[in-house]
Design a protein around this motif. Structure first.
Motif, short mmCIF file in Angstrom:
data_model
loop_
_atom_site.label_atom_id
_atom_site.label_comp_id
_atom_site.label_asym_id
_atom_site.label_seq_id
_atom_site.Cartn_x
_atom_site.Cartn_y
_atom_site.Cartn_z
N GLN A 39 14.88 -31.47 -32.90
CA GLN A 39 15.69 -31.99 -32.19
C GLN A 39 17.18 -31.73 -33.00
OE1 GLN A 39 16.09 -36.17 -31.20
NE2 GLN A 39 17.21 -35.64 -29.26
N GLU A 47 15.71 -32.29 -36.53
CA GLU A 47 14.55 -33.28 -36.87
C GLU A 47 13.36 -32.75 -36.31
OE1 GLU A 47 15.08 -37.47 -35.78
OE2 GLU A 47 12.87 -37.78 -36.65
N LEU A 87 9.55 -33.23 -34.76
CA LEU A 87 9.02 -34.37 -33.85
C LEU A 87 7.61 -33.79 -33.71
CD1 LEU A 87 11.80 -35.78 -32.41
CD2 LEU A 87 10.69 -36.90 -34.06
N THR A 88 6.50 -34.45 -34.26
CA THR A 88 5.15 -34.06 -33.87
C THR A 88 4.63 -34.29 -32.64
OG1 THR A 88 4.77 -34.68 -36.39
CG2 THR A 88 2.80 -34.12 -34.96
N ARG A 89 4.08 -33.42 -32.10
CA ARG A 89 3.45 -33.72 -30.55
C ARG A 89 2.05 -33.31 -30.62
NH1 ARG A 89 7.40 -36.20 -30.27
NH2 ARG A 89 9.39 -35.54 -28.95
N ILE A 122 0.70 -41.96 -34.17
CA ILE A 122 0.88 -42.37 -35.66
C ILE A 122 0.48 -43.65 -36.20
CG2 ILE A 122 3.05 -42.73 -37.18
CD1 ILE A 122 2.55 -39.74 -36.51
N ILE A 138 -3.32 -40.09 -41.87
CA ILE A 138 -1.71 -40.14 -41.91
C ILE A 138 -1.02 -39.14 -42.78
CG2 ILE A 138 -1.43 -42.10 -43.27
CD1 ILE A 138 0.83 -41.02 -40.21
N ILE A 191 -1.46 -35.50 -41.41
CA ILE A 191 -0.30 -35.43 -40.61
C ILE A 191 1.01 -35.29 -41.17
CG2 ILE A 191 0.91 -36.50 -38.64
CD1 ILE A 191 -1.42 -37.27 -37.47
N LEU A 223 8.43 -39.66 -42.50
CA LEU A 223 7.10 -39.90 -43.55
C LEU A 223 6.98 -41.29 -42.78
CD1 LEU A 223 8.06 -38.77 -47.03
CD2 LEU A 223 6.33 -37.76 -45.54
N SER A 224 5.70 -41.88 -43.01
CA SER A 224 5.42 -43.33 -42.83
C SER A 224 5.13 -44.01 -44.00
CB SER A 224 4.25 -43.30 -42.20
OG SER A 224 3.37 -44.02 -42.72
N ASP A 229 15.53 -44.17 -41.67
CA ASP A 229 15.46 -43.97 -40.31
C ASP A 229 15.66 -45.27 -39.75
OD1 ASP A 229 15.08 -42.69 -37.89
OD2 ASP A 229 12.95 -42.04 -38.52
N GLY A 242 19.82 -41.09 -30.81
CA GLY A 242 19.65 -41.67 -29.21
C GLY A 242 21.14 -41.60 -28.59
N GLU A 278 23.30 -40.45 -25.89
CA GLU A 278 23.03 -39.98 -24.39
C GLU A 278 24.23 -39.54 -23.64
OE1 GLU A 278 20.04 -42.58 -22.79
OE2 GLU A 278 18.63 -41.73 -23.89
N TYR A 325 20.05 -37.14 -26.53
CA TYR A 325 19.82 -36.30 -25.37
C TYR A 325 20.93 -35.61 -24.84
CZ TYR A 325 15.05 -38.50 -24.81
OH TYR A 325 13.89 -38.99 -25.05
N PRO A 356 14.47 -33.18 -27.76
CA PRO A 356 13.68 -32.21 -28.80
C PRO A 356 12.99 -31.40 -27.97
CG PRO A 356 13.24 -34.83 -29.12
CD PRO A 356 14.00 -34.46 -27.76
P1 C2E Z 1 12.32 -41.37 -34.58
O1 C2E Z 1 12.24 -40.80 -36.01
O2 C2E Z 1 13.48 -42.49 -34.83
O3 C2E Z 1 12.63 -40.20 -33.75
C1 C2E Z 1 13.70 -40.30 -32.72
C2 C2E Z 1 13.01 -40.57 -31.22
O4 C2E Z 1 13.91 -40.65 -30.39
C3 C2E Z 1 12.12 -39.51 -30.83
O5 C2E Z 1 11.13 -40.01 -30.25
C4 C2E Z 1 13.11 -38.66 -29.99
O6 C2E Z 1 12.24 -37.96 -29.08
C5 C2E Z 1 13.76 -39.75 -29.28
N1 C2E Z 1 15.11 -39.32 -28.83
C6 C2E Z 1 15.77 -38.72 -29.18
N2 C2E Z 1 17.05 -38.56 -28.80
C7 C2E Z 1 16.87 -39.35 -27.52
C8 C2E Z 1 17.86 -40.21 -26.56
O7 C2E Z 1 18.95 -39.53 -26.49
N3 C2E Z 1 17.38 -41.12 -25.88
C9 C2E Z 1 16.09 -41.62 -26.10
N4 C2E Z 1 15.80 -42.66 -25.12
N5 C2E Z 1 15.25 -41.10 -27.09
C10 C2E Z 1 15.66 -40.19 -27.83
P2 C2E Z 1 9.37 -39.32 -30.31
O8 C2E Z 1 9.39 -37.98 -30.67
O9 C2E Z 1 8.47 -39.93 -29.34
O10 C2E Z 1 9.10 -40.26 -31.92
C11 C2E Z 1 8.83 -41.47 -31.88
C12 C2E Z 1 8.80 -41.84 -33.46
O11 C2E Z 1 7.71 -41.42 -33.86
C13 C2E Z 1 9.84 -41.28 -34.24
O12 C2E Z 1 10.97 -41.83 -34.17
C14 C2E Z 1 9.05 -41.24 -35.50
O13 C2E Z 1 9.30 -42.42 -36.26
C15 C2E Z 1 7.61 -41.24 -35.08
N6 C2E Z 1 7.26 -39.74 -35.45
C16 C2E Z 1 7.32 -38.73 -34.83
N7 C2E Z 1 6.59 -37.48 -35.31
C17 C2E Z 1 6.21 -37.96 -36.71
C18 C2E Z 1 5.64 -37.30 -37.70
O14 C2E Z 1 5.33 -36.19 -37.87
N8 C2E Z 1 5.40 -38.67 -38.74
C19 C2E Z 1 5.66 -39.80 -38.80
N9 C2E Z 1 5.35 -40.60 -39.75
N10 C2E Z 1 6.24 -40.36 -37.81
C20 C2E Z 1 6.75 -39.67 -36.62
#
Ligand code: C2E
Ligand code: MG
Ligand code: MG
Ligand code: MG
Length: 279
Positions: free
Chosen positions: A45, A60, A62-64, A79, A88, A91, A120-121, A181, A239, A241, A260, A265
């Motif tokens: 993203q 950024e 983001l893992t899927r 996670i 973890i 990952i 990172l967690s 974060d 976030g 929007e 968004y 992303p």
């Molecule tokens: P985060 O690090 O705060 O990442 C931002 C989250 O907000 C992401 O959700 C992203 O898709 C979402 N987002 C971005 N822009 C917007 C927007 O405009 N509106 C809304 N409503 N949402 C938006 P995602 O990808 O579902 O990830 C959720 C959380 O999971 C992340 O929050 C992060 O804390 C964690 N995460 C994701 N990948 C990893 C990873 O590889 N390792 C670890 N430890 N945590 C991860």
């Protein structure tokens, strides 16, 4: 009768508990398998300057996880599962390795991507091997420490754990940018954080989504931005929007925007198309 009742309730309850445990175990095994067979993937993203002239500041990662039968499983689900098992760290290293290789590949094709951020967690920060592993990944990809940002949470850095403190300092000493974060959702104030080697705050999306209808959110956002500026901290709003939110954040000198409004992303190929449209 009482004894009979309790036996009865145990008999009724047990199958459900088993089901929960079994489902968890299955997901955990599937996640382990997905990691081993490279079935996770990354979305990226963009983060852009709030000043439209600034352009792309970073991505950024983001893992899927696309589960073969259950479909997309969000990080909010896998996670925590990985944190509670032994997955973890795998990952984190898989993600870092993947994101760094992707950045190096993009750069080698001339795409101007300033840096990549990886989450990172808190559990990752408790691993004494973390800084060494990060350094090894960077050098394997021929990247500099300043090409990588690590996003960590308030609860992790305020955790009274010696290893976390040592790791945070070691990562900083390597030259890696550390970003806090979801800032504002925890219990710390900027005052608590000033002694930590952190260069960036990510203002949590809850502030941003409230900006348009809450004067309190506006006041809080404005004072966080002012204080961050005085402390020399870079701020990314998450976030974002709407155009109104962008205007407010730009007026208040927020450095960077993510959300968004700029882009969701995206998988690598789509991110490349997004980049091409930015001229
Ligand atoms: P985060 O690090 O705060 O990442 C931002 C989250 O907000 C992401 O959700 C992203 O898709 C979402 N987002 C971005 N822009 C917007 C927007 O405009 N509106 C809304 N409503 N949402 C938006 P995602 O990808 O579902 O990830 C959720 C959380 O999971 C992340 O929050 C992060 O804390 C964690 N995460 C994701 N990948 C990893 C990873 O590889 N390792 C670890 N430890 N945590 C991860
Ligand atoms: Mg993050
Ligand atoms: Mg965040
Ligand atoms: Mg967040």
């Amino acid at each position: 009768y009482a004894a009979d009742d309790s036996r009865q309730s145990i008999r009724v309850f047990q199958p459900d508990m088993n089901q929960v445990v079994q489902e968890r175990l299955r997901l955990e095994n599937d996640l382990r398998d997905a990691l081993r067979t490279n079935k996770l993937h990354m979305h990226y993203q963009p983060q852009v300057g709030s000043d439209p002239d600034t352009g792309l500041l970073g991505l950024e990662a983001l893992t899927r996880w696309q589960h073969p039968e259950l479909g997309n499983i969000p990080p909010a689900k896998f996670i925590p599962l990985a944190e509670e098992s032994d997955l973890i760290d795998d990952i984190a290293f898989w993600t870092m390795d993947h994101a760094c290789r992707q950045l190096a590949q993009w750069r080698s094709r001339g795409l101007p991507i300033p840096r990549v951020a990886v989450n990172l967690s808190a559990v990752n920060l408790q691993n004494p091997g973390l800084p060494g592993k990060v350094a090894a990944i960077l050098s394997a990809c021929k990247l500099q420490p300043c090409d990588l940002t690590l996003e960590i949470t308030e609860s992790a850095v305020l955790h009274p754990d010696q290893t976390i403190g040592i790791n945070v300092s070691a990562l900083h000493d390597l030259g890696i940018l550390l970003s806090l974060d979801d800032f504002g959702t925890g219990y710390s104030s900027l005052g608590h954080l000033h002694h930590l080697p952190i260069q960036e705050l990510k203002l949590d999306s809850s502030f941003i989504s409230d900006l348009e209808h809450s004067t309190t959110a506006q006041i809080l956002t404005r004072s966080i931005l002012q204080l961050a500026e005085n402390l020399g901290l870079h701020v990314v709003a998450e976030g974002v929007e709407t155009e109104k939110q962008r205007e407010f954040l730009q007026r208040q000198h927020c450095n960077a925007l993510q959300g968004y409004l700029i882009s969701r992303p995206l998988p690598p190929a789509e991110l490349e198309r997004w980049l091409a449209r930015q001229d």
